[in-house]
Design a protein around this motif. Structure first.
Motif, PDB file in Angstrom:
ATOM      1  N   LEU A  22       0.907  -1.097   0.184  1.00 47.90           N
ATOM      2  CA  LEU A  22      -0.169   0.022   0.055  1.00 47.90           C
ATOM      3  C   LEU A  22       0.815   1.226  -0.021  1.00 47.90           C
ATOM      4  N   THR A  23       0.700   2.108  -0.899  1.00 49.49           N
ATOM      5  CA  THR A  23       1.551   3.264  -1.066  1.00 49.49           C
ATOM      6  C   THR A  23       0.772   4.480  -0.809  1.00 49.49           C
ATOM      7  N   ILE A  24       1.041   5.497   0.123  1.00 45.99           N
ATOM      8  CA  ILE A  24       0.707   6.612   0.266  1.00 45.99           C
ATOM      9  C   ILE A  24       1.566   7.758  -0.212  1.00 45.99           C
ATOM     10  N   GLN A  25       1.256   8.645  -1.239  1.00 44.14           N
ATOM     11  CA  GLN A  25       1.910   9.579  -1.589  1.00 44.14           C
ATOM     12  C   GLN A  25       1.663  10.991  -1.066  1.00 44.14           C
ATOM     13  N   ARG A  26       2.691  11.775  -1.021  1.00 38.71           N
ATOM     14  CA  ARG A  26       2.561  13.048  -0.487  1.00 38.71           C
ATOM     15  C   ARG A  26       1.771  13.064   0.876  1.00 38.71           C
ATOM     16  N   THR A  27       2.053  12.287   1.942  1.00 39.29           N
ATOM     17  CA  THR A  27       1.208  12.057   3.000  1.00 39.29           C
ATOM     18  C   THR A  27       0.906  13.350   3.902  1.00 39.29           C
ATOM     19  N   GLN A  28      -0.340  13.224   4.506  1.00 40.19           N
ATOM     20  CA  GLN A  28      -0.730  14.306   5.011  1.00 40.19           C
ATOM     21  C   GLN A  28      -1.118  13.841   6.566  1.00 40.19           C
ATOM     22  N   GLN A  29      -1.487  14.811   7.418  1.00 39.31           N
ATOM     23  CA  GLN A  29      -1.466  14.402   8.890  1.00 39.31           C
ATOM     24  C   GLN A  29      -2.568  13.464   8.934  1.00 39.31           C
ATOM     25  N   GLU A  30      -3.696  13.787   8.135  1.00 38.29           N
ATOM     26  CA  GLU A  30      -5.030  13.085   8.466  1.00 38.29           C
ATOM     27  C   GLU A  30      -4.838  11.528   8.159  1.00 38.29           C
ATOM     28  N   ASP A  31      -3.776  11.330   7.442  1.00 36.87           N
ATOM     29  CA  ASP A  31      -3.436   9.936   7.163  1.00 36.87           C
ATOM     30  C   ASP A  31      -2.725   9.158   8.127  1.00 36.87           C
ATOM     31  N   SER A  32      -2.491   9.793   9.091  1.00 33.07           N
ATOM     32  CA  SER A  32      -2.131   8.911  10.540  1.00 33.07           C
ATOM     33  C   SER A  32      -3.210   7.990  11.025  1.00 33.07           C
ATOM     34  N   ALA A  33      -2.842   6.822  11.129  1.00 31.16           N
ATOM     35  CA  ALA A  33      -3.736   5.807  11.502  1.00 31.16           C
ATOM     36  C   ALA A  33      -2.935   4.567  11.767  1.00 31.16           C
ATOM     37  N   VAL A  34      -3.574   3.476  11.934  1.00 28.75           N
ATOM     38  CA  VAL A  34      -3.117   1.837  11.711  1.00 28.75           C
ATOM     39  C   VAL A  34      -3.653   1.451  10.569  1.00 28.75           C
ATOM     40  N   TYR A  35      -2.875   1.083   9.835  1.00 28.38           N
ATOM     41  CA  TYR A  35      -3.051   0.142   8.475  1.00 28.38           C
ATOM     42  C   TYR A  35      -3.132  -1.150   8.656  1.00 28.38           C
ATOM     43  N   LEU A  36      -4.332  -1.844   8.627  1.00 23.55           N
ATOM     44  CA  LEU A  36      -4.547  -3.222   8.627  1.00 23.55           C
ATOM     45  C   LEU A  36      -4.506  -4.042   7.471  1.00 23.55           C
ATOM     46  N   CYS A  37      -3.997  -5.027   7.471  1.00 28.75           N
ATOM     47  CA  CYS A  37      -4.085  -5.899   6.213  1.00 28.75           C
ATOM     48  C   CYS A  37      -4.710  -7.225   6.680  1.00 28.75           C
ATOM     49  N   ALA A  38      -5.619  -7.873   5.790  1.00 27.87           N
ATOM     50  CA  ALA A  38      -6.089  -9.101   6.334  1.00 27.87           C
ATOM     51  C   ALA A  38      -6.119  -9.964   4.924  1.00 27.87           C
ATOM     52  N   SER A  39      -6.264 -11.469   5.375  1.00 28.12           N
ATOM     53  CA  SER A  39      -6.418 -12.305   3.868  1.00 28.12           C
ATOM     54  C   SER A  39      -7.404 -13.217   4.449  1.00 28.12           C
ATOM     55  N   SER A  40      -8.005 -13.888   3.320  1.00 26.27           N
ATOM     56  CA  SER A  40      -8.861 -14.912   3.487  1.00 26.27           C
ATOM     57  C   SER A  40      -8.668 -16.122   2.427  1.00 26.27           C
ATOM     58  N   LEU A  41      -9.093 -17.168   2.667  1.00 27.52           N
ATOM     59  CA  LEU A  41      -8.791 -18.265   1.785  1.00 27.52           C
ATOM     60  C   LEU A  41      -9.448 -17.715   0.347  1.00 27.52           C
ATOM     61  N   SER A  42     -10.733 -17.254   0.250  1.00 24.57           N
ATOM     62  CA  SER A  42     -11.088 -16.675  -0.885  1.00 24.57           C
ATOM     63  C   SER A  42     -12.449 -15.673  -0.502  1.00 24.57           C
ATOM     64  N   TRP A  43     -13.033 -15.353  -1.501  1.00 20.05           N
ATOM     65  CA  TRP A  43     -14.447 -14.513  -0.911  1.00 20.05           C
ATOM     66  C   TRP A  43     -15.357 -14.719  -1.821  1.00 20.05           C
ATOM     67  N   VAL A  44     -15.263 -15.742  -2.637  1.00 23.96           N
ATOM     68  CA  VAL A  44     -16.399 -16.009  -3.727  1.00 23.96           C
ATOM     69  C   VAL A  44     -17.736 -16.291  -2.862  1.00 23.96           C
ATOM     70  N   GLY A  45     -17.777 -16.879  -1.914  1.00 28.69           N
ATOM     71  CA  GLY A  45     -19.046 -17.379  -1.203  1.00 28.69           C
ATOM     72  C   GLY A  45     -19.372 -16.207  -0.282  1.00 28.69           C
ATOM     73  N   GLY A  46     -18.459 -15.414   0.528  1.00 25.11           N
ATOM     74  CA  GLY A  46     -18.821 -14.518   1.411  1.00 25.11           C
ATOM     75  C   GLY A  46     -18.622 -14.902   2.812  1.00 25.11           C
ATOM     76  N   THR A  47     -18.207 -16.511   2.934  1.00 27.43           N
ATOM     77  CA  THR A  47     -18.019 -16.982   4.372  1.00 27.43           C
ATOM     78  C   THR A  47     -16.936 -17.219   4.788  1.00 27.43           C
ATOM     79  N   ASP A  48     -15.743 -16.995   4.025  1.00 21.98           N
ATOM     80  CA  ASP A  48     -14.582 -17.201   4.440  1.00 21.98           C
ATOM     81  C   ASP A  48     -14.208 -16.044   5.572  1.00 21.98           C
ATOM     82  N   THR A  49     -13.236 -16.586   6.899  1.00 21.00           N
ATOM     83  CA  THR A  49     -12.952 -15.824   7.847  1.00 21.00           C
ATOM     84  C   THR A  49     -11.724 -14.722   7.307  1.00 21.00           C
ATOM     85  N   GLN A  50     -11.748 -13.500   7.707  1.00 18.53           N
ATOM     86  CA  GLN A  50     -10.587 -12.637   7.416  1.00 18.53           C
ATOM     87  C   GLN A  50      -9.638 -12.999   8.689  1.00 18.53           C
ATOM     88  N   TYR A  51      -8.165 -13.046   8.373  1.00 20.26           N
ATOM     89  CA  TYR A  51      -7.109 -13.144   9.244  1.00 20.26           C
ATOM     90  C   TYR A  51      -6.307 -11.873   9.109  1.00 20.26           C
TER      91      TYR A  51
END
Lengths: 117, 116
Positions: free
Chosen positions: B77-106
């Motif tokens: 994830l790239t953020i160009q020309r960062t601003q103070q309002e960009d300050s936050a925690v950026y979380l990433c998650a993955s799941s086996l797939s999302w075709v059915g909508g039931t898979d858990t995100q980790y």
């Protein structure tokens, strides 16, 4: 618009007492329902989910949640709270019927649970 | 097995600088998500990758934000020309797939970005 509501920003319970963290949703059809927990300074962890079948779902750390279709709710419960359960709890919903590329979970804003010794 | 990892864990930058945040999903997971969490707030969806399909970029707040996923695995994830309002925690998650909508995100542990 589809939404998830966690009506309480904060819940306080005494250790050993039962706890409930509320979640209601406004989503068409019968969605899939999730609970996640975020301990201080840590990422989110999956607790449990409802897909189909028994309305009472059991998850990690002794938590359970009950799907109530008529009330469109999915409240999280635990019979006896521990101080270590203090954390931020998120409810999330995945609509079964999807429009286009809409494959995002709809998240509640979270409820902060404080368990007092 | 290994969970989702993110780096760096903390990033302090000056306003106007570009930053890159990295996410290593669980091996074999075809779906990858980026979220932003501001202090005391809920999760804000940013972008979603599913296999070889076009990513869902509908949550990116401005054209300063972009993300790519190389070889169906690591994402940046790239953020160009960062601003103070960009300050936050950026979380990433993955799941086996999302075709059915039931898979858990980790979720990964997150990257805490502070823009001075």
């Amino acid at each position: 618009a589809q939404s998830v509501a966690q009506p309480e920003d904060q819940v306080n319970v005494a250790e050993g007492n039962p706890l409930t963290v509320k979640c209601t949703y406004s989503v068409s059809g019968n969605p899939y329902l999730f609970w996640y927990v975020q301990y201080p300074n840590r990422g989110l962890q999956f607790l449990l989910k409802y897909i189909t079948g028994d309305n009472l779902v059991k998850g990690s750390y002794g938590f359970e949640a009950e799907f109530n279709k008529s009330q469109t709710s999915f409240h999280l419960k635990k019979p006896s709270a521990l101080v270590s359960d203090s954390a931020l709890y998120f409810c999330a919903v995945s609509p079964r019927e999807r429009a286009g590329n809409n494959r995002k979970l709809i998240w509640g804003l979270g409820t902060s649970l404080a368990v007092n010794p | 097995g290994a969970g989702v990892s993110q780096s760096p864990s903390n990033k302090v930058t000056e306003k106007g600088k570009d930053v890159e945040l990295r996410c290593d999903p669980i091996s074999g997971h075809t779906a990858l998500y980026w979220y932003r969490q501001s202090l005391g707030q809920g999760l804000e969806f940013l972008i979603y990758f599913q296999g070889n399909s076009a990513p869902d970029k509908s949550g990116l707040p401005s054209d300063r934000f972009s993300a790519e996923r190389t070889g169906g695995s690591v994402s940046t994830l790239t953020i160009q020309r960062t601003q103070q309002e960009d300050s936050a925690v950026y979380l990433c998650a993955s799941s086996l797939s999302w075709v059915g909508g039931t898979d858990t995100q980790y979720f990964g542990p997150g990257t805490r970005l502070t823009v001075l």
